[in-house]
Enzyme design. Structure first.
Site, PDB file in Angstrom:
ATOM      1  N   GLY A  21       0.802  -1.212   0.000  1.00  0.00           N
ATOM      2  CA  GLY A  21       0.000   0.000   0.000  1.00  0.00           C
ATOM      3  C   GLY A  21       0.833   1.259   0.000  1.00  0.00           C
ATOM      4  CB  ALA A  22       4.325   1.823  -0.851  1.00  0.00           C
ATOM      5  CG  ASN A  23      -1.037   3.395  -3.925  1.00  0.00           C
ATOM      6  OD1 ASN A  23      -1.079   2.360  -3.272  1.00  0.00           O
ATOM      7  ND2 ASN A  23      -2.109   4.118  -4.192  1.00  0.00           N
ATOM      8  N   GLY A  25      -0.806   7.709   1.390  1.00  0.00           N
ATOM      9  CA  GLY A  25      -0.892   7.719   2.838  1.00  0.00           C
ATOM     10  C   GLY A  25       0.421   7.469   3.550  1.00  0.00           C
ATOM     11  CB  ILE A  26       1.159   6.176   6.971  1.00  0.00           C
ATOM     12  CG1 ILE A  26       0.459   4.813   6.993  1.00  0.00           C
ATOM     13  CG2 ILE A  26       0.300   7.240   7.655  1.00  0.00           C
ATOM     14  CD1 ILE A  26       0.276   4.260   8.404  1.00  0.00           C
ATOM     15  N   GLY A  27       1.946   4.713   4.049  1.00  0.00           N
ATOM     16  CA  GLY A  27       2.829   3.791   3.339  1.00  0.00           C
ATOM     17  C   GLY A  27       3.731   4.526   2.371  1.00  0.00           C
ATOM     18  CB  SER A 138      -6.010   0.821  13.946  1.00  0.00           C
ATOM     19  OG  SER A 138      -6.945   1.796  14.375  1.00  0.00           O
ATOM     20  CE1 TYR A 164      -9.232  -0.199   9.797  1.00  0.00           C
ATOM     21  CE2 TYR A 164      -9.812   0.667  11.953  1.00  0.00           C
ATOM     22  CZ  TYR A 164      -8.929   0.580  10.896  1.00  0.00           C
ATOM     23  OH  TYR A 164      -7.736   1.258  10.948  1.00  0.00           O
TER      24      TYR A 164
END
Length: 286
Positions: A21-23, A25-27, A138, A164
């Site tokens: 998920g590095a595209n 946000g925090i990633g 989280s 979640y």
């Protein structure tokens, strides 16, 4: 209280980091720092075009590879194609409060993506991981409960926030059980967890989703930036701390601030549930 910032990340030259998920946000923020500090960074993303856009904003050695955590066939293909050693795996990707949706394999989307996809990925890559596994959880895990009778919400009325919370509790239980198994095997690899506090990311993807819009509006006035939200991940991935540590913001209610080691709920410390979840997850992802 720690004063850790991105400037405290040491040189990572010669090491390989895989960030899911590095595209965005925090990633994306964490991957940018890893690359800037000299690491070779693999952006493991569902959409390679968006991954390429993210990579273009980073300096250093960055590579984009497709990974859809909601499809175990994609997870297996990614692991088969990534044949080189990995120093640090960052299980960052996630989805939050969607309407009831199923993965390609029939799992509830949040449990399937946030936990099962990362569980499968970690175990497939583990023979090639040399240093540590960092899984992003989280504070929402505190509301979570693992319902072994209906993990995938096939009988209960679907509650997105409860689903979640279950997935984020699963992240912590997975981290603890992974650390126990690594230690028992005498492995030098350690398992860590982190959470970003209240970070203004696009995790919820609120377009067309009323609950996500409500949560986003409630969080926005108090949220910190992606860069600040990435600090606990950077801390867990690069600092000299024990296995099964959990890093989060050190400020009020762990919502923001410089990272430190934080606590977790009693349910997240239940070793029997962690062992059972591991066994069930292995069966579901085999």
């Amino acid at each position: 209280m720690t004063t850790f910032t991105a400037a405290d990340v040491p040189s990572l030259t010669g090491r390989t980091f895989v960030v899911t998920g590095a595209n965005s946000g925090i990633g994306r923020a964490a991957a940018r720092v890893f690359a800037r500090r000299g690491a070779r960074v693999v952006l493991a993303v569902r959409n390679p075009d968006k991954g390429a856009e993210a990579a273009a904003t980073m300096t250093g050695e960055v590579e984009v590879r497709r990974l859809d955590l909601a499809d175990l066939a994609s997870v297996r293909s990614f692991a088969e194609e990534l044949t080189e050693p990995v120093d640090v795996l960052v299980n960052n990707a996630g989805v939050m409060v969607p309407p009831l949706t199923r993965t390609a394999d029939g799992f509830e989307l949040q449990f399937g993506t946030n936990h099962l996809g990362h569980f499968a990925l970690t175990n497939l890559l583990l023979p090639r991981i040399r240093e540590r596994v960092v899984t992003v959880s989280s504070t929402g895990h505190r509301a979570g409960e693992i319902d072994f009778d209906d993990l995938n919400w096939e009988r209960r009325s679907y509650r997105p926030m409860a689903a979640y919370a279950q997935s984020k509790l699963a992240n912590l239980l997975f981290t603890s059980e992974l650390q126990r198994r690594l230690a028992r095997a005498g492995s030098p690899v350690i398992a860590m967890a982190a959470h970003p506090g209240l970070a203004a990311t696009n995790l919820m993807r609120p377009e067309g989703r009323p609950l996500a819009r409500i949560v986003e509006k409630a969080v926005a006035p108090f949220a910190q930036s992606d860069d600040a939200g990435a600090l606990p991940t950077l801390f867990a991935a690069t600092q000299d701390v024990p296995g099964d540590s959990y890093a989060g913001p050190g400020g009020f209610l762990e919502g923001r601030g410089a990272p430190k080691l934080v606590g977790r709920s009693a349910r997240a410390r239940d070793t029997a549930v962690a062992r059972r979840l591991w066994d069930v997850s292995a069966e579901l992802t085999q």
